[in-house]
Design a protein around this motif. Sequence first.
Motif, mmCIF file in Angstrom:
data_model
loop_
_atom_site.group_PDB
_atom_site.id
_atom_site.type_symbol
_atom_site.label_atom_id
_atom_site.label_comp_id
_atom_site.label_asym_id
_atom_site.label_seq_id
_atom_site.Cartn_x
_atom_site.Cartn_y
_atom_site.Cartn_z
ATOM 1 N N UNK A 49 33.741 46.985 49.098
ATOM 2 C CA UNK A 49 34.612 48.151 48.917
ATOM 3 C C UNK A 49 35.999 47.737 48.435
ATOM 4 N N UNK A 50 36.539 46.672 49.032
ATOM 5 C CA UNK A 50 37.843 46.179 48.581
ATOM 6 C C UNK A 50 37.761 45.704 47.137
ATOM 7 N N UNK A 51 36.699 44.968 46.838
ATOM 8 C CA UNK A 51 36.567 44.460 45.480
ATOM 9 C C UNK A 51 36.462 45.599 44.467
ATOM 10 N N UNK A 52 35.636 46.582 44.773
ATOM 11 C CA UNK A 52 35.453 47.691 43.837
ATOM 12 C C UNK A 52 36.739 48.487 43.636
ATOM 13 N N UNK A 53 37.552 48.569 44.682
ATOM 14 C CA UNK A 53 38.842 49.252 44.533
ATOM 15 C C UNK A 53 39.729 48.505 43.539
#
Length: 268
Positions: free
Chosen positions: A167-171
Motif C-alpha cells: 500500500x505504501x509503495x503503490x501510494x
Amino acid sequence: MHPYLNIATEAAQAAGKVIRHYQERFDQISVEHKGRNDYVSQCDLEAEQAIIKTIRKYHPNHAILAEETGRQKGDDTSKVEWIIDPLDGTTNFLHQFPQYAVSIAVRENGKLTHAAIYDPVADELFTASRGAGAYLNKFRIRVTEQKSLTDSLLATGFPYHDFSYIDDYLASFKAFMTTTAGIRRAGSAALDLAYVACGRVDGFWELNLKPWDIAAGALLIKEAGGLVTDFNGGEDYLESGNIMAANPKLYKEMAQVIGKTISKERRR
C-alpha cells in the motif's frame, strides 16, 4: 585503476562469461525456489563461484557477502568486504528478458570504495572508485541535470515476494506516475542504479532491497554526481533496503513525495 577495482572487473567479466554460456542453453538450467517469486538457478550459483574464485585468487582472507552463499568472514585486520550479486534479475534471465547484470562492490572499514556492474547482454561495464568518478566502458559518466519531476523519467522496482508494504509503495507509485514524464520497471535494481549514474533515467526509488542489490549502484551514482539516501535522508539504505537516488536538483522533489506517501514505519 585501483587493484581492487581491477579484481572486481575481472570477477564481473568471469561471471558474465558463465551467464553468456547459459544464455544459449536455457534447456540445461536447473532452478530452485528460495521463496515466493524468488528463484536461484544453476547459472546464479556458477556465476557466484566464478566471482569468489577470482577474489580468492588475490585475497584469500577478505570477507565476502554474497547473495547465494551468504557471508564468509575474513581476516579482521583487512576490514575489506566484497558484496556480490552474481545475477541481479534472475527472473528476467529465466524468461530470456534481456535485463540483468553482475554487481560487485567493495566495502572497506564500513565505506563503499569500489564498484563494478556488468551487463553481459549489452557488454556494458560500469565502474567507480571512491573519489575517482564513475565510468561506462572507460568513458566518464554523470547524472542528469533534470530540475523537475514534471519532465523526469524515473525507475523503480515492484514488490515481488514481500507484499506487506504494497500500500505504501503503490501510494508513492501513484504520486510519481501522475507527476513525471514516465516510470520504468525493468527488473534489475543494479542496472536501474547504473542507469541513474549514466543519465538514462533521472531517479530511482525502491523498498526492501538487499545490500548486494544496491551497494555497487549506490557508489556509481555518488561518483557520477548524484545523491543516494534511505527514505529518511540518511545513509542506512544498505541496512533498511529502502533507497532513493537522483541528481541533486531532482532529489528534493523526490524526497517530498516519499515523505508524503510512505509511512514513517516503512521509512525506517
